[in-house]
Every structure is written in structure tokens, then in C-alpha cells.
Design a protein around this motif. Structure first.
Motif, PDB file in Angstrom:
ATOM      1  N   ASN A 133       3.004  -1.307  28.809  1.00 40.02           N
ATOM      2  CA  ASN A 133       2.813  -0.347  29.911  1.00 40.02           C
ATOM      3  C   ASN A 133       2.570   1.073  29.406  1.00 40.02           C
ATOM      4  N   LYS A 134       3.098   1.370  28.207  1.00 35.93           N
ATOM      5  CA  LYS A 134       2.930   2.717  27.647  1.00 35.93           C
ATOM      6  C   LYS A 134       1.734   2.786  26.690  1.00 35.93           C
ATOM      7  N   ASN A 135       0.966   1.684  26.643  1.00 30.89           N
ATOM      8  CA  ASN A 135      -0.245   1.638  25.788  1.00 30.89           C
ATOM      9  C   ASN A 135       0.042   1.931  24.319  1.00 30.89           C
ATOM     10  N   VAL A 136       1.109   1.342  23.819  1.00 33.27           N
ATOM     11  CA  VAL A 136       1.477   1.542  22.413  1.00 33.27           C
ATOM     12  C   VAL A 136       0.877   0.417  21.574  1.00 33.27           C
ATOM     13  N   ASP A 137       0.213   0.773  20.472  1.00 37.35           N
ATOM     14  CA  ASP A 137      -0.290  -0.251  19.537  1.00 37.35           C
ATOM     15  C   ASP A 137       0.922  -0.925  18.919  1.00 37.35           C
ATOM     16  N   THR A 138       1.062  -2.233  19.116  1.00 40.69           N
ATOM     17  CA  THR A 138       2.264  -2.924  18.650  1.00 40.69           C
ATOM     18  C   THR A 138       1.919  -3.964  17.584  1.00 40.69           C
ATOM     19  N   TYR A 139       2.662  -3.912  16.498  1.00 41.86           N
ATOM     20  CA  TYR A 139       2.494  -4.872  15.399  1.00 41.86           C
ATOM     21  C   TYR A 139       3.778  -5.680  15.266  1.00 41.86           C
ATOM     22  N   ARG A 140       3.631  -6.972  14.940  1.00 41.94           N
ATOM     23  CA  ARG A 140       4.802  -7.861  14.806  1.00 41.94           C
ATOM     24  C   ARG A 140       4.682  -8.664  13.521  1.00 41.94           C
ATOM     25  N   THR A 141       5.771  -8.714  12.767  1.00 35.75           N
ATOM     26  CA  THR A 141       5.699  -9.462  11.497  1.00 35.75           C
ATOM     27  C   THR A 141       5.530 -10.960  11.738  1.00 35.75           C
ATOM     28  N   ASP A 142       5.984 -11.471  12.909  1.00 36.74           N
ATOM     29  CA  ASP A 142       5.819 -12.914  13.171  1.00 36.74           C
ATOM     30  C   ASP A 142       4.354 -13.262  13.426  1.00 36.74           C
ATOM     31  N   ILE A 143       3.565 -12.279  13.872  1.00 35.34           N
ATOM     32  CA  ILE A 143       2.143 -12.511  14.163  1.00 35.34           C
ATOM     33  C   ILE A 143       1.250 -11.928  13.067  1.00 35.34           C
ATOM     34  N   ASP A 144       1.585 -10.701  12.637  1.00 36.47           N
ATOM     35  CA  ASP A 144       0.723  -9.980  11.687  1.00 36.47           C
ATOM     36  C   ASP A 144       1.121 -10.148  10.230  1.00 36.47           C
ATOM     37  N   GLY A 145       2.287 -10.762   9.967  1.00 38.27           N
ATOM     38  CA  GLY A 145       2.798 -10.803   8.595  1.00 38.27           C
ATOM     39  C   GLY A 145       3.256  -9.402   8.199  1.00 38.27           C
ATOM     40  N   THR A 146       3.259  -9.136   6.902  1.00 41.57           N
ATOM     41  CA  THR A 146       3.670  -7.808   6.429  1.00 41.57           C
ATOM     42  C   THR A 146       2.671  -6.752   6.917  1.00 41.57           C
ATOM     43  N   VAL A 147       3.215  -5.638   7.416  1.00 40.23           N
ATOM     44  CA  VAL A 147       2.370  -4.544   7.929  1.00 40.23           C
ATOM     45  C   VAL A 147       2.547  -3.349   6.991  1.00 40.23           C
ATOM     46  N   VAL A 148       1.440  -2.858   6.443  1.00 42.76           N
ATOM     47  CA  VAL A 148       1.498  -1.724   5.518  1.00 42.76           C
ATOM     48  C   VAL A 148       0.776  -0.535   6.145  1.00 42.76           C
ATOM     49  N   MET A 149       1.451   0.618   6.151  1.00 43.02           N
ATOM     50  CA  MET A 149       0.849   1.835   6.684  1.00 43.02           C
ATOM     51  C   MET A 149       0.733   2.861   5.562  1.00 43.02           C
ATOM     52  N   LEU A 150      -0.452   3.444   5.445  1.00 42.63           N
ATOM     53  CA  LEU A 150      -0.720   4.454   4.419  1.00 42.63           C
ATOM     54  C   LEU A 150      -1.118   5.747   5.115  1.00 42.63           C
ATOM     55  N   SER A 151      -0.648   6.871   4.587  1.00 42.57           N
ATOM     56  CA  SER A 151      -0.977   8.140   5.222  1.00 42.57           C
ATOM     57  C   SER A 151      -1.105   9.260   4.203  1.00 42.57           C
ATOM     58  N   ASP A 152      -1.981  10.222   4.524  1.00 42.79           N
ATOM     59  CA  ASP A 152      -2.089  11.445   3.723  1.00 42.79           C
ATOM     60  C   ASP A 152      -1.271  12.560   4.372  1.00 42.79           C
ATOM     61  N   GLY A 153      -0.513  12.197   5.401  1.00 42.33           N
ATOM     62  CA  GLY A 153       0.302  13.172   6.119  1.00 42.33           C
ATOM     63  C   GLY A 153      -0.332  13.615   7.423  1.00 42.33           C
ATOM     64  N   GLU A 154      -1.607  13.234   7.621  1.00 38.81           N
ATOM     65  CA  GLU A 154      -2.321  13.549   8.866  1.00 38.81           C
ATOM     66  C   GLU A 154      -2.863  12.279   9.504  1.00 38.81           C
ATOM     67  N   ASN A 155      -3.531  11.471   8.680  1.00 37.60           N
ATOM     68  CA  ASN A 155      -4.193  10.252   9.158  1.00 37.60           C
ATOM     69  C   ASN A 155      -3.390   9.023   8.762  1.00 37.60           C
ATOM     70  N   LEU A 156      -3.558   7.944   9.523  1.00 38.14           N
ATOM     71  CA  LEU A 156      -2.800   6.717   9.282  1.00 38.14           C
ATOM     72  C   LEU A 156      -3.757   5.540   9.166  1.00 38.14           C
ATOM     73  N   GLU A 157      -3.600   4.796   8.069  1.00 38.20           N
ATOM     74  CA  GLU A 157      -4.355   3.560   7.892  1.00 38.20           C
ATOM     75  C   GLU A 157      -3.357   2.397   7.993  1.00 38.20           C
ATOM     76  N   ILE A 158      -3.681   1.400   8.795  1.00 39.24           N
ATOM     77  CA  ILE A 158      -2.765   0.262   9.002  1.00 39.24           C
ATOM     78  C   ILE A 158      -3.418  -1.007   8.479  1.00 39.24           C
ATOM     79  N   ARG A 159      -2.718  -1.698   7.599  1.00 41.97           N
ATOM     80  CA  ARG A 159      -3.216  -2.965   7.059  1.00 41.97           C
ATOM     81  C   ARG A 159      -2.238  -4.074   7.419  1.00 41.97           C
ATOM     82  N   THR A 160      -2.750  -5.211   7.830  1.00 39.08           N
ATOM     83  CA  THR A 160      -1.856  -6.343   8.116  1.00 39.08           C
ATOM     84  C   THR A 160      -2.199  -7.507   7.199  1.00 39.08           C
ATOM     85  N   GLU A 161      -1.171  -8.286   6.907  1.00 43.09           N
ATOM     86  CA  GLU A 161      -1.338  -9.418   5.974  1.00 43.09           C
ATOM     87  C   GLU A 161      -2.168 -10.525   6.610  1.00 43.09           C
ATOM     88  N   LYS A 162      -1.968 -10.761   7.920  1.00 45.78           N
ATOM     89  CA  LYS A 162      -2.659 -11.892   8.571  1.00 45.78           C
ATOM     90  C   LYS A 162      -3.863 -11.408   9.388  1.00 45.78           C
TER      91      LYS A 162
END
Length: 273
Positions: free
Chosen positions: A244-273
Motif C-alpha cells: 500500500n505504501k509502494n515500497v520496493d520489497t525484497y525477500r530472501t525466500d524469493i530473491d536469495g541473498t540481496v546485496v546493496m551497493l552505494s556511493d552514498g547517493e545512489n543505490l544498486e541492488i543485486r539479487t542472487e535469484k
């Protein structure tokens, strides 16, 4: 937060790994400093996940854990922690003090205390206002549990709630803190706003109240849980709130390991699955 579809250009990005550890929690945070990364490991999942967790840490080239944090002494959060203490160089360890009546008698908890004693480490109290040393561009703040608080009926509510900020990006880690603990944090008026929320108690309906969620106001949420777990995590109420709040949601049961990388401004999201 600006979620990029490309790759973060920084040579040494800030990293947050939500490790797929089954029905448990474990997050690796790597904060770039002047000469090296400061490695923070929050929780470890159950004892049976120790080999998997260590293989993951080894794959990231981790030999030293600068800050090892046990949010609270439940097996699905600290079951494998004794193995981590035995197998890596640990600089500091943090754990909340719980009342004697709630001190666990589990084998994993005893094994952790033994491993800590064997290495001559001292456990730092994880509570509101605890100082966690991080590199200059970062900040780590602890909002809960209240120091010396003994009135919670549930061990989950003694969970450390920690906000880690790197430059202009922030993450809130909540362990299994439930609505009772959330209410106390809100009553104190802390600025708990964060871009990324690690949902409390594996997405259970007993955590992530709407009031708490609104104070955090995240763009992204992560839920750590196992597929088809016996508790039905994450619960429909939590998923509905996030949706309902339009939040991007990641779950380890669906996505596997979730890795987030940032330069302090931008965010890159990588998922295992």
C-alpha cells in the motif's frame, strides 16, 4: 534514494548484504574507510547454517569482523555465532543485556559465551545510545533496547535496533523488535528515518506497525525468511502495508541473498535469484 539500474561507479562502495540464511537473520555491512573496509556482521542465523554463512563470508574475502552484533539471543539470530567467533578475528562484540529470567539456556548461547571467553573478548552491552565505532563517512546509532529495561515480556523486544548511515544513505536494522519496543522508540522522538528498512521479526505482523513504518518512511524493505516456513512469515498484514505504501520489497525466500551497493547517493541492488 536514487536506485540506479546501472552499476555504482565507486571503486570502494558501501555494501550491505542481506544473506539468505533460511529462517533466520544475518546482514554483512562493509563500510569503506581511509585504508580498509570496516566489516560489521549483524546476526548469523541458526547453527546449522554456520558452514553456509562462513562460505559466504570467505567468498567476500572476510578474515576479520570489526563489529559482531547479536541483536538478541534467539537461535535463529545467533545460533552460528560461536562458529564465527572461533573462525574469524573479532575486534568487538555487542549483545543486549537481558533479565536473568530471560537468559537463554540453549546450547548455542552457551557455546557463544564459551567461544567469547576462550578468545578473551568482552561483550559490549547493546542498548540505546551504545557507541559503535565506524569510519568517518558513516554513523551507527542504537535506539533500543532502553538501558537496564526489564519489563518486556518477550525476548524479541530486547532486540538491538540500529541505524547505519553512510554519507546520504541510511539503513535501519531491527532484529525481532516487536510493536512494544517500536512504541518506546517512537515515544522518544528519535529520527529513525531510513532509506532501507530491514523488517522486524521476518515480516511478522507483530512488528512493523504503521506508525513505526511511517517514521522510518523507507523506499526499500527487506524481509529475511525461509520459503514455506512454519510461522507463515512474512505475514499478510506486513506485505499489505508495504504494498500500500509502494515500497520496493525484497525477500530472501524469493530473491536469495540481496546485496546493496552505494556511493552514498545512489543505490544498486543485486539479487542472487
Amino acid at each position: 534514494v536514487n536506485i540506479t539500474s546501472g552499476e555504482i561507479e565507486s571503486e570502494t562502495p558501501f555494501e550491505v548484504h542481506f544473506i539468505d540464511i533460511g529462517q533466520g537473520d544475518s546482514q554483512l555491512i562493509r563500510i569503506p574507510g581511509a585504508t580498509d573496509y570496516t566489516n560489521i556482521l549483524i546476526d548469523t542465523g541458526e547453527y546449522k547454517e554456520a558452514e553456509k554463512l562462513m562460505a559466504y563470508l570467505d567468498g567476500c574475502g572476510i578474515k576479520k569482523i570489526d563489529r559482531l552484533i547479536c541483536t538478541h539471543p534467539h537461535n535463529d539470530h545467533m545460533g552460528a555465532m560461536s562458529e564465527i567467533v572461533k573462525n574469524y578475528e573479532i575486534v568487538e562484540i555487542f549483545m543486549p543485556k537481558v533479565p536473568d529470567s530471560m537468559t537463554p539456556t540453549t546450547r548455542s548461547y552457551e557455546a557463544l559465551l564459551d567461544a567469547v571467553a576462550e578468545k578473551g573478548l568482552m561483550i559490549n552491552d547493546l542498548c540505546e545510545g551504545t557507541y559503535i565505532d565506524v569510519p568517518i563517512d558513516a554513523l551507527a546509532e542504537v535506539y533500543s533496547p532502553e538501558k537496564g529495561y526489564e519489563d518486556f515480556n518477550d525476548l524479541n523486544d530486547y532486540s538491538g535496533v540500529i541505524r547505519i548511515k553512510y554519507k546520504n544513505i541510511s539503513f535501519l536494522f531491527t532484529g525481532d523488535a516487536e510493536k512494544t519496543a517500536e512504541e518506546i522508540i517512537l515515544s522518544k522522538g528519535y529520527d529513525i528515518k531510513a532509506d532501507i528498512l530491514s523488517c522486524g521479526h521476518h515480516g511478522s505482523s507483530t512488528s512493523t506497525s504503521e506508525a513505526f513504518f511511517e517514521a522510518v518512511n523507507p523506499s526499500v524493505a527487506v524481509i529475511s525468511c525461509a520459503a514455506e516456513n512454519q510461522y507463515g512469515h512474512p505475514h499478510k498484514e506486513t506485505l499489505d502495508l508495504l504494498s500500500n505504501k509502494n515500497v520496493d520489497t525484497y525477500r530472501t525466500d524469493i530473491d536469495g541473498t540481496v546485496v546493496m551497493l552505494s556511493d552514498g547517493e545512489n543505490l544498486e541492488i543485486r539479487t542472487e535469484k
